[in-house]
Design a protein around this motif. Structure first.
Motif, short mmCIF file in Angstrom:
data_model
loop_
_atom_site.label_atom_id
_atom_site.label_comp_id
_atom_site.label_asym_id
_atom_site.label_seq_id
_atom_site.Cartn_x
_atom_site.Cartn_y
_atom_site.Cartn_z
N ARG A 35 -2.57 19.16 -34.47
CA ARG A 35 -3.32 19.88 -34.96
C ARG A 35 -5.08 20.17 -35.00
NH1 ARG A 35 0.11 23.34 -37.50
NH2 ARG A 35 -1.37 22.88 -39.85
N ASP A 36 -4.98 20.06 -33.48
CA ASP A 36 -6.15 19.61 -33.45
C ASP A 36 -6.79 21.46 -33.55
OD1 ASP A 36 -8.69 19.77 -31.99
OD2 ASP A 36 -8.10 18.56 -30.29
N PHE A 37 -7.33 21.60 -34.07
CA PHE A 37 -7.74 23.63 -33.69
C PHE A 37 -9.55 22.94 -33.06
CE2 PHE A 37 -5.49 23.07 -38.15
CZ PHE A 37 -4.06 23.57 -37.49
N SER A 38 -9.80 22.47 -32.78
CA SER A 38 -11.10 22.32 -31.77
C SER A 38 -11.66 23.62 -31.18
CB SER A 38 -12.02 21.19 -30.99
OG SER A 38 -11.14 20.95 -30.53
N GLU A 39 -10.34 23.91 -29.96
CA GLU A 39 -10.69 25.08 -29.46
C GLU A 39 -9.92 26.57 -29.71
OE1 GLU A 39 -8.98 24.10 -25.45
OE2 GLU A 39 -10.07 21.97 -26.07
N VAL A 40 -9.49 26.44 -31.14
CA VAL A 40 -8.93 27.81 -31.50
C VAL A 40 -10.18 29.18 -31.33
CG1 VAL A 40 -7.97 28.68 -33.77
CG2 VAL A 40 -7.40 26.06 -32.89
N ALA A 41 -9.83 29.89 -30.88
CA ALA A 41 -10.62 31.00 -31.63
C ALA A 41 -12.31 31.34 -31.24
CB ALA A 41 -10.55 31.73 -32.44
N LYS A 53 -6.08 29.21 -40.04
CA LYS A 53 -6.13 30.43 -40.38
C LYS A 53 -5.08 30.61 -38.54
CE LYS A 53 -7.32 35.12 -41.66
NZ LYS A 53 -8.57 35.79 -42.32
N PHE A 54 -6.14 31.08 -37.42
CA PHE A 54 -5.72 31.50 -36.42
C PHE A 54 -5.03 30.56 -35.31
CE2 PHE A 54 -10.49 33.24 -38.52
CZ PHE A 54 -9.70 34.64 -38.29
N ALA A 55 -4.55 29.21 -35.66
CA ALA A 55 -4.63 28.15 -34.86
C ALA A 55 -2.50 28.91 -34.39
CB ALA A 55 -4.32 27.01 -35.39
N PRO A 56 -2.17 29.96 -35.40
CA PRO A 56 -0.53 30.06 -34.69
C PRO A 56 -0.78 31.08 -33.62
CG PRO A 56 -0.60 29.90 -37.37
CD PRO A 56 -1.86 29.46 -36.92
N TYR A 57 -1.79 31.92 -33.62
CA TYR A 57 -1.75 33.11 -32.44
C TYR A 57 -2.79 32.15 -31.36
CZ TYR A 57 -1.84 35.91 -37.29
OH TYR A 57 -1.47 35.90 -38.07
N CYS A 96 -3.73 38.34 -18.88
CA CYS A 96 -3.35 39.03 -20.76
C CYS A 96 -4.25 37.49 -21.21
CB CYS A 96 -1.70 39.37 -20.91
SG CYS A 96 -1.13 40.98 -19.91
N LYS A 97 -3.16 37.01 -20.47
CA LYS A 97 -3.62 35.64 -21.78
C LYS A 97 -5.79 35.58 -21.96
CE LYS A 97 -4.33 31.27 -22.70
NZ LYS A 97 -5.63 30.74 -23.10
N PHE A 98 -6.20 35.97 -21.34
CA PHE A 98 -7.94 36.15 -21.10
C PHE A 98 -8.10 37.01 -21.90
CE2 PHE A 98 -8.65 33.91 -16.70
CZ PHE A 98 -8.18 32.85 -17.28
N LEU A 99 -7.53 38.26 -21.76
CA LEU A 99 -7.69 39.41 -22.83
C LEU A 99 -7.37 39.20 -24.77
CD1 LEU A 99 -6.52 42.52 -20.99
CD2 LEU A 99 -9.24 41.54 -21.73
N ALA A 100 -5.96 38.93 -24.22
CA ALA A 100 -5.76 38.21 -25.67
C ALA A 100 -6.25 37.18 -26.10
CB ALA A 100 -4.40 37.56 -25.83
N ASP A 101 -7.38 36.26 -25.84
CA ASP A 101 -8.05 35.55 -26.20
C ASP A 101 -9.45 35.62 -26.77
OD1 ASP A 101 -6.67 32.45 -26.07
OD2 ASP A 101 -6.42 32.31 -24.64
N PHE A 102 -9.63 36.70 -26.00
CA PHE A 102 -11.01 37.54 -25.85
C PHE A 102 -10.72 37.81 -27.27
CE2 PHE A 102 -13.77 41.10 -25.97
CZ PHE A 102 -14.71 40.06 -25.34
N ILE A 103 -9.50 38.77 -27.30
CA ILE A 103 -9.63 40.23 -28.99
C ILE A 103 -9.60 38.94 -29.75
CG2 ILE A 103 -7.72 41.21 -29.90
CD1 ILE A 103 -6.85 42.04 -27.11
N LEU A 104 -8.70 37.69 -29.76
CA LEU A 104 -8.32 36.79 -31.45
C LEU A 104 -9.66 35.90 -31.47
CD1 LEU A 104 -6.94 35.87 -33.22
CD2 LEU A 104 -6.14 33.84 -31.33
N SER A 105 -10.59 35.82 -30.76
CA SER A 105 -11.66 35.46 -30.86
C SER A 105 -12.81 36.17 -31.39
CB SER A 105 -12.63 34.52 -29.34
OG SER A 105 -12.98 35.87 -28.52
N ARG A 106 -12.98 37.16 -31.06
CA ARG A 106 -13.81 38.61 -31.80
C ARG A 106 -13.38 38.98 -33.16
NH1 ARG A 106 -15.58 36.71 -28.26
NH2 ARG A 106 -17.81 37.31 -26.70
N HIS A 107 -11.97 39.07 -33.33
CA HIS A 107 -11.14 38.84 -34.63
C HIS A 107 -11.31 37.88 -35.60
CE1 HIS A 107 -8.36 40.34 -37.79
NE2 HIS A 107 -7.82 39.57 -37.65
N ALA A 108 -11.35 36.59 -35.02
CA ALA A 108 -11.71 35.96 -35.81
C ALA A 108 -13.58 35.61 -36.09
CB ALA A 108 -11.73 34.39 -34.71
#
Length: 125
Positions: A35-41, A53-57, A96-108
């Motif tokens: 449950r370490d959310f320090s690197e989420v989005a 909120k964004f941890a599961p993604y 795809c992983k880099f793009l998905a992380d980028f999209i999620l961070s911009r959404h968050a």
């Protein structure tokens, strides 16, 4: 078979898959079980207002990416994946992983329009 630049780059790509898979699977482990959310989005090193909120993604992105890369490593070592297949899987997964992380961070971190002269809100410590 002569050693040239192409063969060296293939070896570099293959050897780089080991730390990539470890790092991505470790991030998924930390998010899911510790449950370490320090690197989420992260955006510019800052977590979002509600990282839980964004941890599961983020966990799913890291788990899928790490799983595919681990499959590629196994496939290459077992000799069941030809070069074109494993290099396409590895490269596509990394992008795809880099793009998905980028999209999620911009959404968050939503873009907030401010009026001219209005000060930016102070970061909460």
């Amino acid at each position: 078979m002569a050693f040239d630049v192409g063969i060296a780059l293939n070896w570099i790509l293959f050897l780089a898959l080991f730390p990539i898979a470890f790092y991505w699977l470790r991030r998924a482990w930390r998010i899911i079980f510790r449950r370490d959310f320090s690197e989420v989005a992260l955006k510019r090193g800052q977590p979002p207002a509600d990282p839980q909120k964004f941890a599961p993604y983020t966990a799913l992105i890291n788990l899928l990416g790490g799983g595919v890369v681990a499959y590629v490593i196994f496939g290459v070592l077992a000799g069941i994946l030809p070069y074109e297949t494993w290099s396409a899987l590895a490269g596509g997964t990394i992008w795809c992983k880099f793009l998905a992380d980028f999209i999620l961070s911009r959404h968050a971190h939503p873009f907030v329009l401010r009026k001219k002269g209005e000060a930016a809100p102070a970061a909460a410590d």
